[in-house]
Write a protein that holds these residues in place. Sequence first.
Motif, PDB file in Angstrom:
ATOM      1  N   THR A 215       0.829  -1.219   0.000  1.00  0.00           N
ATOM      2  CA  THR A 215       0.000   0.000   0.000  1.00  0.00           C
ATOM      3  C   THR A 215       0.860   1.266   0.000  1.00  0.00           C
ATOM      4  OG1 THR A 215      -0.135  -0.046   2.428  1.00  0.00           O
ATOM      5  CG2 THR A 215      -1.854  -1.194   1.209  1.00  0.00           C
ATOM      6  N   PHE A 217       1.948   3.117  -2.394  1.00  0.00           N
ATOM      7  CA  PHE A 217       1.693   4.118  -3.431  1.00  0.00           C
ATOM      8  C   PHE A 217       0.292   4.718  -3.349  1.00  0.00           C
ATOM      9  CE2 PHE A 217       4.778   1.536  -6.290  1.00  0.00           C
ATOM     10  CZ  PHE A 217       5.845   1.985  -5.522  1.00  0.00           C
ATOM     11  N   VAL A 218      -0.447   4.431  -2.294  1.00  0.00           N
ATOM     12  CA  VAL A 218      -1.841   4.873  -2.231  1.00  0.00           C
ATOM     13  C   VAL A 218      -1.935   6.401  -2.285  1.00  0.00           C
ATOM     14  CG1 VAL A 218      -3.884   4.955  -0.769  1.00  0.00           C
ATOM     15  CG2 VAL A 218      -2.658   2.803  -1.051  1.00  0.00           C
ATOM     16  N   VAL A 221      -0.905   7.835  -5.706  1.00  0.00           N
ATOM     17  CA  VAL A 221      -1.888   7.517  -6.733  1.00  0.00           C
ATOM     18  C   VAL A 221      -3.114   8.414  -6.595  1.00  0.00           C
ATOM     19  CG1 VAL A 221      -3.510   5.741  -7.472  1.00  0.00           C
ATOM     20  CG2 VAL A 221      -1.110   5.163  -7.138  1.00  0.00           C
ATOM     21  N   SER A 236      -2.199   0.549  -6.187  1.00  0.00           N
ATOM     22  CA  SER A 236      -0.949   0.332  -5.477  1.00  0.00           C
ATOM     23  C   SER A 236      -0.627  -1.152  -5.379  1.00  0.00           C
ATOM     24  CB  SER A 236      -1.028   0.954  -4.078  1.00  0.00           C
ATOM     25  OG  SER A 236       0.155   0.713  -3.343  1.00  0.00           O
ATOM     26  N   THR A 240       2.933  -2.807  -7.037  1.00  0.00           N
ATOM     27  CA  THR A 240       3.945  -3.378  -6.150  1.00  0.00           C
ATOM     28  C   THR A 240       3.983  -4.902  -6.208  1.00  0.00           C
ATOM     29  OG1 THR A 240       2.338  -3.315  -4.326  1.00  0.00           O
ATOM     30  CG2 THR A 240       3.823  -1.449  -4.542  1.00  0.00           C
ATOM     31  N   ASP A 314       8.488   8.133  -1.439  1.00  0.00           N
ATOM     32  CA  ASP A 314       7.318   7.337  -1.835  1.00  0.00           C
ATOM     33  C   ASP A 314       6.749   7.817  -3.173  1.00  0.00           C
ATOM     34  OD1 ASP A 314       7.484   5.728   0.373  1.00  0.00           O
ATOM     35  OD2 ASP A 314       5.969   6.799   1.532  1.00  0.00           O
ATOM     36  N   THR A 318       6.705   5.678  -6.805  1.00  0.00           N
ATOM     37  CA  THR A 318       5.528   5.478  -7.653  1.00  0.00           C
ATOM     38  C   THR A 318       5.835   5.813  -9.101  1.00  0.00           C
ATOM     39  OG1 THR A 318       4.150   6.134  -5.756  1.00  0.00           O
ATOM     40  CG2 THR A 318       3.095   6.061  -7.917  1.00  0.00           C
TER      41      THR A 318
END
Length: 345
Positions: A215, A217-218, A221, A236, A240, A314, A318
Amino acid sequence: PPAPPAEAVTPPPYAAPPPGCPVPPAGYAAPPHPAGPRPQAYAGLEFRPGIIPLRPLGLGDIYGAVTKAVRGNVAATMGLALLTALGAWVANQETLELDSEEFGLYGTIGSSLPTVGSLLASIALTGFLAYVIGQAVLGRKVGIGETWDGTRRRLPALAGAVVLTLVGAVAVIAAILGVPIALAVSQGFNGLTVMLLVLAVLLLVVAYLFLWTRTAFVTSVIVLEGRGAFTAFARSWRLTSGTPFWRILGIRLLTSVIVSTVAQVIVLPIALFGVLGIIALGGESQIFMWQAVLGGISGLISAVITTPFSAGVDALLTVGQRIRREGLDVQLIHTAQHGGPPPWP
């Protein structure tokens, strides 16, 4: 293409040696012309419209780009981090001094509002920094006002993602620790229950690292792609999956170690010299109050320095994963060279 074969050039023999030089042996001729080196690709050339080269990113590219983004957008990174951290700290100092009989439900709700405000401030900050990093990738420098305009519509989705994260964390903890704790309460602490508790804790650590990575890249995104909370988790999860999971986990763990070390380097000297100064000035009677003040100041300073770095890593992870998996670099090159549509607003 390979170099064409070199033609052997044989010059005619010397007619007569220069004055003062020995006579060359009979049949002497100059050596053939050596073939030139094969043409090599020009190393080091890369297209970089913003803070990253448009190719798959390495660890040095990510850390260097985050540092460059923070230095080039001080107001939108460290400034926003200072404002949100200061607001969260001030909110946490507001306590209700009510008697237990008057406290009731409203007092309980009121006392929890500072914590909720602090959590929402940290959520907003990660969204702000994801927006700043996304614009820096495109070669744009943004201020606080534009960052707020670009992220305020995404704040409800960010808050929803945090709620889903908290609910999921409670569910995972209950599923892993529920049975061992129930056995320990019913049967007492014996060899079996202690072993089950240890195994459950180890399993909880593994589950935390797994979900923490899947999680990761939540937030980015939601801000960069304009997705909702549920679809951001699914996105995400897809980005990943597979072998990149281990690379993302390693970079995030290394970043956490770096950020924690820097925070301790900042906090410890401030606390130490602050206590020594209080003792020297004779303020021992109020040392606990001054310790709280110094702790808040050092916490603010460390948050201003470390939070933009971890949030920026982070966001760039992404972008880097989209370059590796979806060819995002091609779209970014087209945007920079031909004015095509950018991958995010």
